[in-house]
Motif scaffolding. Sequence first.
Motif, PDB file in Angstrom:
ATOM      1  N   SER B 421       0.934  -1.400   0.225  1.00 40.98           N
ATOM      2  CA  SER B 421       0.007  -0.157   0.242  1.00 40.98           C
ATOM      3  C   SER B 421       0.950   1.320  -0.131  1.00 40.98           C
ATOM      4  N   LEU B 450      -0.714   9.982   0.183  1.00 44.22           N
ATOM      5  CA  LEU B 450      -1.449   8.894   0.710  1.00 44.22           C
ATOM      6  C   LEU B 450      -2.917   9.057   1.086  1.00 44.22           C
ATOM      7  N   ASP B 451      -3.530   8.055   0.967  1.00 44.13           N
ATOM      8  CA  ASP B 451      -4.740   8.212   1.201  1.00 44.13           C
ATOM      9  C   ASP B 451      -4.991   8.454   2.960  1.00 44.13           C
ATOM     10  N   PRO B 452      -6.113   9.324   3.472  1.00 45.95           N
ATOM     11  CA  PRO B 452      -6.110   9.700   4.675  1.00 45.95           C
ATOM     12  C   PRO B 452      -5.958   8.576   5.859  1.00 45.95           C
ATOM     13  N   GLU B 453      -6.267   7.476   5.609  1.00 47.24           N
ATOM     14  CA  GLU B 453      -6.301   6.465   6.589  1.00 47.24           C
ATOM     15  C   GLU B 453      -4.847   5.908   6.617  1.00 47.24           C
TER      16      GLU B 453
END
Lengths: 284, 545
Positions: B421, B450-453
């Motif tokens: 990821s 990056l995706d927030p999570e």
Amino acid sequence: MHILHGFRGICLVAATLAFQTIDAHAACEPDKVATKYPKLAGRMITVGQDGESPPFSFRDPKNFDTLIGLDADMARSVFACIGVPVEFKTGNWSGLIPATMAGQIDVMWDTLLYTPERAKRLDFISYMNSATGALVAKGNPKNIRSLDDLCGLRANANLGTTQEAILREAERKCQVAGKPEVEVITSTDMPSGLRLLENGRADAVLTNRFLADRRAAGSMSVEVAFSLVTDAIIAAGTAKGNDDLAKAIQDGIGELRQNGSLKTIYERYKVDYMLTVDPAILTR
Amino acid sequence: MAPEIAEADSITDPIWAVLGYTTSSFLLTGALIAIEIAAIALLGGTLLGLLIATMRLSLLAPIRAIAWFYVWLFRGTPLVLQLVFLYDALPSVGIRLSSFTTAVIGFTLNEAAFAAEIIRGGILSVDKRQSIAAAALGMSNRLTLRRIILPQAMRAILPALANQTVSLVKGTAIASVIFVNELTFRAHQIVGQNFEFFTVFGAAGLIYLVMTSVVSIVQAGLERRFGADRERRPLLDRFRTARNEGRPATLRPVAKEATGFGLPARSADKSKPFVVCRSVRKSYGRREILRGVDLTVGRGEVVVVMGPSGSGKSTLLRLINHLEELNGGEITVDGAFVGYERIGDRLMPQHDLARARAEARIGMVFQHFALFEHFTALENIVEAPVQVHGMKPAAARSRAEELLRSVGLLGHADHLPSRLSGGQQQRVAIARALAIEPRLMLFDEPTSALDPELVGEVLAAIRKLARGGMTMIVVTHEVSFARHVADRIVFMDEGVIVEEGTPADVLDQPKQERTRRFLSKVEELPADQPADDAINPLSLVKVDR
């Protein structure tokens, strides 16, 4: 193309070279090569041929690694008579003249026709008169009997050959006579020209008469419609200025004519010995 | 020897005749000649092509011009003319080459022109960020080309080069003009003798098909070798990794002698300047990016640089580790220039820039991770210590495993970046930067892609580093991170530093209107969970506080 008009040129050259008569008493003396032709001593002579023009130069059906044919056998015999070893180099016919000029091969010996134009680049040693044959489909469906019958038809010859010049001349004559022109198709080698005929893409193929005869013999698909004797001369070619080599070839052919072995070679390949001429060196 | 060919009157006879010719030693000798010419030309042409391709990508215009001319000339003229020229024109200047030699030289020169463009295309197909990441690790251009660019370029190069090779094998037929008696010529010779063009050409075609099939098989094998999704590590190694993971984490400090990285003793006095930028200026063409930046970062200090995009933050980072050249001013790291020499009043870039970068030991982490796509996570980390710093592979490996463990990714050691990821990739990138035992870490928007999570896990790793006393400059928009981790916040806009101070000063009581405007647009997310991982990556890097 001046090939049909070449006769005048030949007369001229013959006149200028008249003093270069062959030594009638020349004999095969391979041991004396160093004294007779000092520049040839110790050399290996390279003969260039295309290897796909029967009966002049072609592969031995029993052993493809060997070249046979009228020109191949004559070259071998002539250089054996002179006393120098020989090797054959095979390549496309169109590459032979440049290679001879560049010295990559010593002699081009492959149904090469003398022309004054070519004599600006090569020296020639003449040995026979040329003849042209016209191959047509079996049964001669277009009823072709002479060059005049080619008007409005499609005819093939190899690029840059005497036969192409003949076709161009026929084309012009048809034009003058107000008839439809000859459609001239040129090819780079004889077998591909023949395939044009067999596939119906050409009505006639003009080629060396003996090539034509050989192809027609026993063929189910083609026959010889007519043949012509032209004034063109077949010769071996060398790079300009190789006097010893040209003289040696001239002497060698002369000796083979004298001792009868040349006639044997002509008979072996069913080529008319009457067409041979006294060998002459043509430099112009 | 030619087989006896009977008059064909059934279906099977012509087939047998064709097969008969395929075993003709006369034809097979021609095939061998074709193979010899093609093989030498392929090898020589590819090597020469590689040289020309790199010349075409050179920074020096004359070298580019020579390479361009070469490709222009050989690609733009018929091969048959080149061969005749080599064979029949060179004798006039005293160079008389044999037919075979001429063919080999002619095909090699021609192949090189085409291979050069294929290789150049492959090199250009590799993301530019790969070579920037390699440069940041101190890898030289040549090393980068060999280890990073070419292996990835192979994916684009191989299919085109295989095409070219097939053309080459078949194209040797042209060599008959210079008396090379290869396969097609020999087929013509037999046809000239017996006029069996269908069978003889059919047989020659079959022989060509066999030869080109070999090319296809080799191509398939090489494509598997250089493919993106292969797992390459030996089974035994995987067992070892699995065993290690079962063990409780025990860390041993890395001794200087063991790693070959000398670490100067440093005090952690944040008042002592470590990075000093004076009147730094940088332009791209006429566009001024930095217009006189003065910035001092103390030893062990964490400075967060904020500001709208285009304000010159990333450029400043790239000037500090000399990925970009200064146009004015100067920068020292620990009192020394990175890849510059002072000559009179001027700073001149040093010749061996890569070495200077390597010796400066500045780690860098990029917005888009820039992991080497063809290397596993572990191989990414091992690369610079082994290739640049000459560390023993076994030592580098065990250290890389420790670094991976410290970012929580030991289980992914053998995975290619494409299987990780974004957050995992960035953590591997941090481990990679730490593997060179950096004295300074530069983070260029490490969480922006990056995706927030996934942001939290990366920030946690950076926070751990900060706690360990690493000197760091972090370009980020993460306000909460800045508040909790930064010693000082620098706000930049339009190529200058607008405002700087403690997080409380800059974030809560900004003096400048521009800072206020920017902060109002940046959302402050809830504070990250403080990381309580047992392992602190800094314990591996050994920084004296």
